[in-house]
Design a protein around this motif. Structure first.
Motif, mmCIF file in Angstrom:
data_model
loop_
_atom_site.group_PDB
_atom_site.id
_atom_site.type_symbol
_atom_site.label_atom_id
_atom_site.label_comp_id
_atom_site.label_asym_id
_atom_site.label_seq_id
_atom_site.Cartn_x
_atom_site.Cartn_y
_atom_site.Cartn_z
ATOM 1 N N MET A 1 0.850 -1.197 0.000
ATOM 2 C CA MET A 1 0.000 0.000 0.000
ATOM 3 C C MET A 1 0.885 1.246 0.000
ATOM 4 S SD MET A 1 -2.923 1.172 2.752
ATOM 5 C CE MET A 1 -3.936 -0.230 2.359
ATOM 6 N N ARG A 2 0.495 2.219 -0.817
ATOM 7 C CA ARG A 2 1.271 3.441 -0.907
ATOM 8 C C ARG A 2 1.254 4.171 0.434
ATOM 9 N NH1 ARG A 2 -1.153 6.132 -5.277
ATOM 10 N NH2 ARG A 2 -2.642 7.062 -3.842
ATOM 11 N N PRO A 3 2.407 4.667 0.887
ATOM 12 C CA PRO A 3 2.443 5.414 2.154
ATOM 13 C C PRO A 3 1.468 6.588 2.131
ATOM 14 C CG PRO A 3 4.664 4.936 1.381
ATOM 15 C CD PRO A 3 3.745 4.549 0.277
ATOM 16 N N SER A 4 0.737 6.767 3.216
ATOM 17 C CA SER A 4 -0.295 7.813 3.263
ATOM 18 C C SER A 4 0.294 9.204 3.105
ATOM 19 C CB SER A 4 -1.086 7.721 4.575
ATOM 20 O OG SER A 4 -0.209 7.856 5.689
ATOM 21 N N ILE A 5 1.588 9.356 3.421
ATOM 22 C CA ILE A 5 2.204 10.679 3.300
ATOM 23 C C ILE A 5 2.225 11.144 1.845
ATOM 24 C CG2 ILE A 5 4.577 9.836 3.010
ATOM 25 C CD1 ILE A 5 5.492 12.135 4.830
ATOM 26 N N LEU A 6 2.121 10.187 0.907
ATOM 27 C CA LEU A 6 2.136 10.535 -0.517
ATOM 28 C C LEU A 6 0.742 10.766 -1.088
ATOM 29 C CD1 LEU A 6 4.823 8.047 -1.931
ATOM 30 C CD2 LEU A 6 5.140 10.438 -1.263
ATOM 31 N N ASP A 7 -0.295 10.490 -0.318
ATOM 32 C CA ASP A 7 -1.664 10.597 -0.847
ATOM 33 C C ASP A 7 -1.976 11.957 -1.460
ATOM 34 O OD1 ASP A 7 -2.108 7.998 -0.224
ATOM 35 O OD2 ASP A 7 -3.300 8.382 1.572
ATOM 36 N N PRO A 8 -1.561 13.076 -0.825
ATOM 37 C CA PRO A 8 -1.868 14.377 -1.450
ATOM 38 C C PRO A 8 -1.267 14.531 -2.846
ATOM 39 C CG PRO A 8 -1.228 14.677 0.841
ATOM 40 C CD PRO A 8 -0.928 13.253 0.497
ATOM 41 N N LEU A 9 -0.123 13.882 -3.096
ATOM 42 C CA LEU A 9 0.513 14.003 -4.404
ATOM 43 C C LEU A 9 -0.204 13.182 -5.471
ATOM 44 C CD1 LEU A 9 4.332 13.873 -3.553
ATOM 45 C CD2 LEU A 9 2.900 15.877 -3.971
ATOM 46 N N PHE A 10 -0.867 12.113 -5.061
ATOM 47 C CA PHE A 10 -1.538 11.251 -6.031
ATOM 48 C C PHE A 10 -3.028 11.568 -6.151
ATOM 49 C CE2 PHE A 10 2.402 9.085 -5.402
ATOM 50 C CZ PHE A 10 2.669 8.520 -6.638
ATOM 51 N N ALA A 11 -3.437 12.674 -5.546
ATOM 52 C CA ALA A 11 -4.810 13.153 -5.710
ATOM 53 C C ALA A 11 -4.958 13.808 -7.075
ATOM 54 C CB ALA A 11 -5.147 14.147 -4.603
ATOM 55 N N PRO A 12 -6.186 13.851 -7.621
ATOM 56 C CA PRO A 12 -6.380 14.526 -8.913
ATOM 57 C C PRO A 12 -5.932 15.979 -8.863
ATOM 58 C CG PRO A 12 -8.327 13.261 -8.307
ATOM 59 C CD PRO A 12 -7.425 13.256 -7.101
ATOM 60 N N ALA A 13 -5.464 16.494 -9.989
ATOM 61 C CA ALA A 13 -5.023 17.893 -10.054
ATOM 62 C C ALA A 13 -6.154 18.854 -9.719
ATOM 63 C CB ALA A 13 -4.472 18.196 -11.450
ATOM 64 N N THR A 14 -7.399 18.407 -9.906
ATOM 65 C CA THR A 14 -8.552 19.269 -9.604
ATOM 66 C C THR A 14 -8.712 19.519 -8.114
ATOM 67 O OG1 THR A 14 -9.919 17.265 -9.777
ATOM 68 C CG2 THR A 14 -9.873 18.735 -11.683
ATOM 69 N N THR A 15 -7.949 18.822 -7.266
ATOM 70 C CA THR A 15 -8.004 19.102 -5.828
ATOM 71 C C THR A 15 -7.190 20.337 -5.460
ATOM 72 O OG1 THR A 15 -6.118 17.623 -5.395
ATOM 73 C CG2 THR A 15 -8.332 16.659 -5.278
ATOM 74 N N LEU A 16 -6.388 20.843 -6.393
ATOM 75 C CA LEU A 16 -5.623 22.055 -6.124
ATOM 76 C C LEU A 16 -6.534 23.276 -6.202
ATOM 77 C CD1 LEU A 16 -2.422 21.326 -8.248
ATOM 78 C CD2 LEU A 16 -2.576 21.351 -5.751
ATOM 79 N N SER A 17 -6.216 24.262 -5.417
ATOM 80 C CA SER A 17 -7.005 25.495 -5.398
ATOM 81 C C SER A 17 -6.979 26.161 -6.773
ATOM 82 C CB SER A 17 -6.438 26.458 -4.346
ATOM 83 O OG SER A 17 -7.119 27.692 -4.372
ATOM 84 N N GLY A 18 -8.165 26.514 -7.272
ATOM 85 C CA GLY A 18 -8.266 27.225 -8.538
ATOM 86 C C GLY A 18 -8.273 26.338 -9.763
ATOM 87 N N VAL A 19 -8.248 25.008 -9.594
ATOM 88 C CA VAL A 19 -8.278 24.090 -10.733
ATOM 89 C C VAL A 19 -9.674 23.479 -10.818
ATOM 90 C CG1 VAL A 19 -7.269 22.068 -11.844
ATOM 91 C CG2 VAL A 19 -5.827 23.588 -10.470
ATOM 92 N N GLY A 20 -10.496 24.053 -11.693
ATOM 93 C CA GLY A 20 -11.845 23.560 -11.891
ATOM 94 C C GLY A 20 -11.910 22.534 -13.001
ATOM 95 N N PRO A 21 -13.113 22.099 -13.364
ATOM 96 C CA PRO A 21 -13.270 21.059 -14.401
ATOM 97 C C PRO A 21 -12.653 21.441 -15.745
ATOM 98 C CG PRO A 21 -15.322 21.371 -13.190
ATOM 99 C CD PRO A 21 -14.401 22.467 -12.748
ATOM 100 N N LYS A 22 -12.820 22.703 -16.177
ATOM 101 C CA LYS A 22 -12.302 23.104 -17.484
ATOM 102 C C LYS A 22 -10.781 23.067 -17.499
ATOM 103 C CE LYS A 22 -12.546 26.849 -20.908
ATOM 104 N NZ LYS A 22 -13.108 28.191 -21.217
ATOM 105 N N LEU A 23 -10.153 23.647 -16.485
ATOM 106 C CA LEU A 23 -8.697 23.620 -16.399
ATOM 107 C C LEU A 23 -8.210 22.192 -16.183
ATOM 108 C CD1 LEU A 23 -6.054 25.138 -16.373
ATOM 109 C CD2 LEU A 23 -6.423 25.689 -13.961
ATOM 110 N N GLY A 24 -8.986 21.421 -15.426
ATOM 111 C CA GLY A 24 -8.622 20.027 -15.187
ATOM 112 C C GLY A 24 -8.538 19.235 -16.479
ATOM 113 N N LYS A 25 -9.469 19.471 -17.408
ATOM 114 C CA LYS A 25 -9.447 18.765 -18.689
ATOM 115 C C LYS A 25 -8.207 19.143 -19.503
ATOM 116 C CE LYS A 25 -14.409 17.970 -19.274
ATOM 117 N NZ LYS A 25 -15.610 18.238 -20.111
ATOM 118 N N ALA A 26 -7.828 20.413 -19.451
ATOM 119 C CA ALA A 26 -6.613 20.836 -20.162
ATOM 120 C C ALA A 26 -5.376 20.169 -19.557
ATOM 121 C CB ALA A 26 -6.482 22.356 -20.119
#
Length: 700
Positions: free
Chosen positions: A1-26
């Motif tokens: 199992m991947r170490p939990s400390i890395l979970d934020p890095l393997f989250a979708p880019a849309t979890t970053l502030s200011g990254v909505g669906p349109k920017l996420g698709k790009a």
């Protein structure tokens, strides 16, 4: 199992502030792949390609001409376009006590300019400053800011690779957001090496790369990039060491045949095997007869006859009443392999079947049943071969064509479809030995340095795109003489941002000249349309095939004797060599025309020169290494495995050797990676997505 400390890095880019669906698709288009969307870690490893110095000059007179300049100035005057000259630019004069600058805006939003630059207000302006008729001017400044906005602008602004829908400022912001998610990880490097190298911590290095303190900080030979590049090399060398250990530990099965089927196939070949082919066949057969599993790389230049060697290996498996598979990276190539191998297999009494993602219904069920009950001796296909639900009666050999398109993950998945499966991987991209050791360090290597007898040399010429009409005329004369022509373009459709040829546009233009003789092929076409386009060209129904680089790998039409590559200066040497390899396969003399748009830079000029001078793929590979470095060869994004995102050519052989030695010693001292450093190494493997190594550890 991947170490939990890395979970934020393997989250979708849309979890970053200011990254909505349109920017996420790009971002998905830029950094993701067909199996998953872009993630935070993809942004973290999307490192700057350069930087812009936004540090302000003391005054306008001190601002550098011909470079990016940043200065504070008062808005003095707005100068709209004269009446009746709608296409004339809108100009704004800004000044300080040392001089003035004219800001030039084409197709300006005048209301916006009036709001953002009211007369009398001070603004900080940044962009390329030039002289026009002896006067300073700046066309479309990069930045126009008040003091508050300027305070948030980095003095050294990183420059990232972009795609449609993502601007430079947006990418800088979201990449910085990804860097903030980078955790402070336990150290996995050897303490002695760490002390000698002077490397910073991983998190310090990543922050320095995304927040460069100076222009040099984004270059590939900086201490921060070397640190992260070494980490990537170390992760890969550990993974390769574990694969090699697993291969040595896992019991193999002897696959011994009497040679009858191989002799039958060789008797039907229209040519004689070269000495290199015979040596490779012998090496492979020796490996298959041993009780250890085979893991061998078959490396050869375009047209060196790797497919025949692979067929002889699969025939050896059939002689032992066992099955083989050949996996190709594209459906077009898989179907072509099946079409060309089927008659040879049939002549020797072997049953061959095709399996790709397109096979559906009763046909697919019939193939699956044949594989499960052993009626099918050889299966040719794509990734569909190692999907769940594909079961083999007794799989002996897995052949992977174009190895650089697949990662270690795919090799092992395919090899797990049977008991002690031997694996033969092939590449048509000649690789210098240093790179072979880096990328294929877990394999034995066979090299095909000869080409079959009868192959004629290909005349290669570099021609300015200004002579486009002459080239069209020459193509017409070649077609009239019975030749077939590939015409390769860099893009599918015309781009507003790139001044390069588009296949669709070129197809329409050539269709006006040559009519129905022109066909079109690109990767965005439906599979059946691609097959139809390729079939029409193969049968001679169409004489000119306008295509993108989808034809780069494996496509074989012997009558095609002319290759036109538009904007050849935009292609790497390896790709140019692969494309040129699509011609010169028949009895006719062949010509490759490299159309370029000048002026050429020194690297592009060197590429075209070496292409004119030689067809030797190994010499070309060495030159490619010199010009572009290993990062380009190793940087091909893997299907499901983003290999080699950081390591660059400046990461020298000594560093690679250190990574290999470090990996070997670490595995010897801590075979299951259970010590504190070993646990940190497990995190490293997950970080660089070499978790296939973790699966091997779990398997014992």
């Amino acid at each position: 199992m991947r170490p939990s400390i890395l979970d934020p890095l393997f989250a979708p880019a849309t979890t970053l502030s200011g990254v909505g669906p349109k920017l996420g698709k790009a971002l998905d288009k830029l950094l993701g792949d067909e199996t998953r969307p872009a993630r935070v870690i993809d942004l973290l490893f999307h490192l700057p390609t350069g930087a812009v110095d936004r540090r302000p000059s003391a005054s306008i007179s001190d601002a550098p001409i011909g470079e990016i300049a940043t200065f504070s100035a008062r808005v003095a005057e707005h100068r709209p376009a004269p009446p009746g000259k709608a296409k004339a630019p809108y100009r704004i004069i800004v000044e300080d006590e040392t001089g003035d600058v004219t800001l030039v805006f084409f197709h300006a939003d005048i209301r916006h300019l009036l709001q953002t630059m009211p007369i009398g207000e001070y603004r900080i302006i940044s962009g390329k400053l030039e002289l026009w008729d002896g006067m300073r001017q700046m066309v479309h400044p990069d930045r126009i800011m008040d003091a508050k906005a300027f305070a948030t602008l980095p003095a050294i602004e990183p420059v990232y690779g972009l795609t449609e829908g993502i601007g430079a400022r947006v990418m800088t912001r979201i990449a910085a957001g990804a860097a903030e998610k980078c955790p402070d990880l336990a150290e996995w490097q050897d303490s002695g090496f760490h002390a000698r190298s002077g490397f910073p911590s991983f998190i310090t290095a990543m922050q320095a790369l995304h927040h460069p303190p100076d222009l040099r900080a984004v270059q590939a030979d900086t201490i921060a990039r070397r640190r992260v590049g070494y980490d990537e090399l170390l992760a890969s060398q550990i993974a390769l060491a574990l694969v090699r250990r697993q291969q040595k530990k896992a019991a193999g099965r002897v696959t011994a045949g009497d040679g009858a089927i191989r002799r039958a196939i060789e008797a039907t070949l229209p040519f004689s095997l070269t000495d290199g082919q015979r040596k490779a066949v012998a090496d492979i057969h020796d490996d298959m007869e041993k009780p250890e599993r085979m893991l061998r790389l078959l490396q050869g230049d375009v047209g060196s006859g790797k497919t025949v060697v692979a067929l002889m290996a699969m025939a050896a498996a059939a002689e032992a009443n066992r099955q083989s598979v050949m996996m190709a990276p594209t459906e077009i190539l898989a179907r072509q392999h099946a079409e060309r191998l089927a008659p040879l297999a049939q002549s020797a009494g072997l049953k061959l079947a095709l399996l790709t993602g397109r096979e559906k219904g009763a046909g697919r069920r019939q193939v699956l049943e044949g594989l499960a009950n052993g009626e099918i001796d050889i299966a040719v296909g794509t990734h569909a071969l190692f999907q769940e639900g594909v079961v083999f009666h007794d799989l002996a050999l897995a052949v992977v064509d174009e190895q650089h398109r697949f990662g270690v993950h795919q090799r092992l998945l395919l090899g797990s479809k049977g008991e002690a499966v031997d694996v033969l991987v092939m590449t048509a991209t000649p690789i210098p030995r240093t790179l072979s050791l880096t990328w294929f360090g877990d394999m034995d290597i066979s090299v095909l340095s000869e080409k079959p007898a009868g192959r004629k040399p290909i005349v290669t010429r570099a021609i300015s795109s200004e002579r486009h009409d002459e080239v069209v005329g020459a193509v017409g004369r070649a077609v009239d003489a019975g030749a077939q022509v590939y015409w390769v373009c860099p893009l599918v459709q015309e781009s507003d941002t790139l001044d390069v040829a588009a296949a669709q546009e070129r197809f329409e233009a050539l269709r006006e000249v040559f009519g129905a003789k022109v066909g079109l092929l690109h990767g965005q076409m439906p599979g059946r349309d691609k097959d139809a386009a390729m079939a029409a060209f193969s049968t001679g129904e169409t004489r000119i095939l306008v295509s993108t680089t989808v034809i780069e790998v494996g496509v074989d039409v012997p009558n095609a004797s002319v290759m036109v590559i538009e904007h050849a200066e935009r292609f790497g040497l390896a790709q140019l060599h692969q494309l040129r390899g699509r011609i010169g396969r028949g009895s006719a003399a062949s010509t490759c025309l490299l159309l370029y748009k000048g002026p050429l830079g020194p690297v592009a000029e060197a590429r075209l020169t070496i292409m004119r001078e030689t067809e030797d793929g190994f010499r070309i590979a060495e030159e490619d290494l010199r010009l572009r470095g290993e990062g380009e060869v190793l940087g091909t994004k893997q299907s499901g495995s983003p290999d080699w995102r950081i390591a660059r050519p400046e990461i020298d052989g000594d560093l690679l050797a250190a990574a290999r030695d470090d990996a070997r010693l670490l595995i010897e001292r801590d075979p299951q990676l259970e010590t504190p450093r070993g646990q940190a190494v497990r995190t490293l493997l997950y970080l660089f997505e070499r978790d296939v190594a973790i699966r091997l550890l779990r398997a014992g």
